[in-house]
Scaffold this motif. Structure first.
Motif, PDB file in Angstrom:
ATOM      1  N   ASN A  53       0.839  -1.197   0.000  1.00 46.02           N
ATOM      2  CA  ASN A  53       0.000   0.000   0.000  1.00 46.02           C
ATOM      3  C   ASN A  53       0.873   1.245   0.000  1.00 46.02           C
ATOM      4  OD1 ASN A  53      -2.081  -1.826   0.393  1.00 46.02           O
ATOM      5  ND2 ASN A  53      -2.817  -0.907   2.288  1.00 46.02           N
ATOM      6  N   TRP A  54       0.261   2.357  -0.334  1.00 48.62           N
ATOM      7  CA  TRP A  54       0.907   3.636  -0.115  1.00 48.62           C
ATOM      8  C   TRP A  54       1.249   3.694   1.374  1.00 48.62           C
ATOM      9  CZ3 TRP A  54       2.268   6.914  -3.905  1.00 48.62           C
ATOM     10  CH2 TRP A  54       1.615   6.808  -5.139  1.00 48.62           C
ATOM     11  N   HIS A  55       2.399   4.235   1.706  1.00 50.93           N
ATOM     12  CA  HIS A  55       2.776   4.344   3.109  1.00 50.93           C
ATOM     13  C   HIS A  55       3.811   5.448   3.297  1.00 50.93           C
ATOM     14  CE1 HIS A  55       5.609   1.389   1.387  1.00 50.93           C
ATOM     15  NE2 HIS A  55       6.451   1.691   2.362  1.00 50.93           N
ATOM     16  N   ILE A  56       3.990   5.823   4.556  1.00 54.02           N
ATOM     17  CA  ILE A  56       4.926   6.874   4.936  1.00 54.02           C
ATOM     18  C   ILE A  56       5.764   6.369   6.105  1.00 54.02           C
ATOM     19  CG2 ILE A  56       5.163   9.224   5.839  1.00 54.02           C
ATOM     20  CD1 ILE A  56       2.358   9.809   4.642  1.00 54.02           C
ATOM     21  N   HIS A  57       7.070   6.599   6.032  1.00 56.36           N
ATOM     22  CA  HIS A  57       7.960   6.299   7.149  1.00 56.36           C
ATOM     23  C   HIS A  57       8.153   7.598   7.926  1.00 56.36           C
ATOM     24  CE1 HIS A  57       8.929   2.415   5.366  1.00 56.36           C
ATOM     25  NE2 HIS A  57       9.084   3.054   4.221  1.00 56.36           N
ATOM     26  N   VAL A  89      17.367   2.884  -3.993  1.00 58.47           N
ATOM     27  CA  VAL A  89      16.380   3.949  -3.802  1.00 58.47           C
ATOM     28  C   VAL A  89      16.468   4.428  -2.366  1.00 58.47           C
ATOM     29  CG1 VAL A  89      13.921   4.529  -3.838  1.00 58.47           C
ATOM     30  CG2 VAL A  89      14.812   2.856  -5.472  1.00 58.47           C
ATOM     31  N   TYR A  90      16.678   5.734  -2.194  1.00 61.33           N
ATOM     32  CA  TYR A  90      16.616   6.326  -0.863  1.00 61.33           C
ATOM     33  C   TYR A  90      15.248   6.975  -0.717  1.00 61.33           C
ATOM     34  CZ  TYR A  90      16.989   9.577   2.973  1.00 61.33           C
ATOM     35  OH  TYR A  90      16.742  10.269   4.133  1.00 61.33           O
ATOM     36  N   ILE A  91      14.553   6.631   0.349  1.00 61.25           N
ATOM     37  CA  ILE A  91      13.229   7.185   0.625  1.00 61.25           C
ATOM     38  C   ILE A  91      13.350   8.021   1.895  1.00 61.25           C
ATOM     39  CG2 ILE A  91      10.797   6.665   1.014  1.00 61.25           C
ATOM     40  CD1 ILE A  91      11.574   3.775  -0.160  1.00 61.25           C
ATOM     41  N   ALA A  92      13.251   9.321   1.732  1.00 62.50           N
ATOM     42  CA  ALA A  92      13.363  10.229   2.872  1.00 62.50           C
ATOM     43  C   ALA A  92      12.155  10.080   3.789  1.00 62.50           C
ATOM     44  CB  ALA A  92      13.469  11.675   2.376  1.00 62.50           C
ATOM     45  N   PRO A  93      12.304  10.408   5.075  1.00 64.30           N
ATOM     46  CA  PRO A  93      11.152  10.385   5.975  1.00 64.30           C
ATOM     47  C   PRO A  93      10.033  11.286   5.439  1.00 64.30           C
ATOM     48  CG  PRO A  93      13.180  10.787   7.203  1.00 64.30           C
ATOM     49  CD  PRO A  93      13.523  10.860   5.755  1.00 64.30           C
ATOM     50  N   GLU A  94       8.822  10.900   5.739  1.00 65.08           N
ATOM     51  CA  GLU A  94       7.612  11.685   5.440  1.00 65.08           C
ATOM     52  C   GLU A  94       7.224  11.690   3.958  1.00 65.08           C
ATOM     53  OE1 GLU A  94       6.218  12.267   8.266  1.00 65.08           O
ATOM     54  OE2 GLU A  94       8.103  11.898   9.330  1.00 65.08           O
ATOM     55  N   ILE A  95       7.806  10.813   3.136  1.00 61.38           N
ATOM     56  CA  ILE A  95       7.460  10.732   1.715  1.00 61.38           C
ATOM     57  C   ILE A  95       6.448   9.606   1.509  1.00 61.38           C
ATOM     58  CG2 ILE A  95       8.335  10.245  -0.616  1.00 61.38           C
ATOM     59  CD1 ILE A  95       9.258  12.944   0.469  1.00 61.38           C
ATOM     60  N   LYS A  96       5.284   9.947   0.983  1.00 64.55           N
ATOM     61  CA  LYS A  96       4.262   8.943   0.669  1.00 64.55           C
ATOM     62  C   LYS A  96       4.698   8.198  -0.596  1.00 64.55           C
ATOM     63  CE  LYS A  96      -0.676   8.498  -0.354  1.00 64.55           C
ATOM     64  NZ  LYS A  96      -1.950   9.228  -0.509  1.00 64.55           N
ATOM     65  N   HIS A  97       4.728   6.853  -0.516  1.00 60.93           N
ATOM     66  CA  HIS A  97       5.239   6.048  -1.624  1.00 60.93           C
ATOM     67  C   HIS A  97       4.707   4.618  -1.550  1.00 60.93           C
ATOM     68  CE1 HIS A  97       7.817   4.955   1.727  1.00 60.93           C
ATOM     69  NE2 HIS A  97       8.102   3.838   1.062  1.00 60.93           N
TER      70      HIS A  97
END
Length: 143
Positions: A53-57, A89-97
């Motif tokens: 699902n779409w999610h945010i860290h 892939v780096y996923i920064a905090p607070e990015i919906k993905h």
């Protein structure tokens, strides 16, 4: 997909069926813990068409290291990116993905995260079949 075939997607252990997080996935995935000291590292394997699902860290980011097959990564408001073995892939905090496999091939990535006080994942809405089926058919060349 046959578990023996999924074990061939990467050189890392497949792990067990990801039942704890199954409510946040469309399709079946597998989760193999590789390290839980300082940096959490999991091998995540997606059956063809499986995606989370779409999610945010919150509070801490995530790094994906692609290790087998082909998959998708998409940030909210941006085009999806086709992933292959060797991509990072780096996923920064607070990015919906979201991320997952292409429709006709299994996909595996290592997921790395640094446990931080107060960090959490917020699971959001599923990536619908309509959204997923709008992904362009990837052109994959083999040598």
């Amino acid at each position: 997909m046959d578990k023996k075939e999924l074990e061939k997607v990467s050189d890392f252990p497949l792990g067990e069926e990801n039942v704890a997080f199954a409510p946040y996935f469309i399709g079946k995935s597998y989760l193999g813990l590789l390290n839980d000291k300082e940096v959490s590292i999991h091998n995540v394997t997606f059956e063809p068409g499986c995606r989370n699902n779409w999610h945010i860290h919150h509070g801490g980011g995530q790094i994906l290291i692609c290790v087998g097959g082909h998959g998708w990564y998409q940030e909210s408001g941006k085009d999806a990116r086709l992933l292959k073995s060797g991509d990072v892939v780096y996923i920064a905090p607070e990015i919906k993905h979201w991320h997952g496999a292409v429709s006709d091939e299994a996909f595996a990535h290592l997921s790395l995260s640094v446990p931080m006080e107060g960090s959490s994942n917020e699971w959001l809405e599923p990536v619908t079949d309509e959204e997923y089926n709008m992904m362009p058919m990837p052109i994959i060349y083999s040598v």
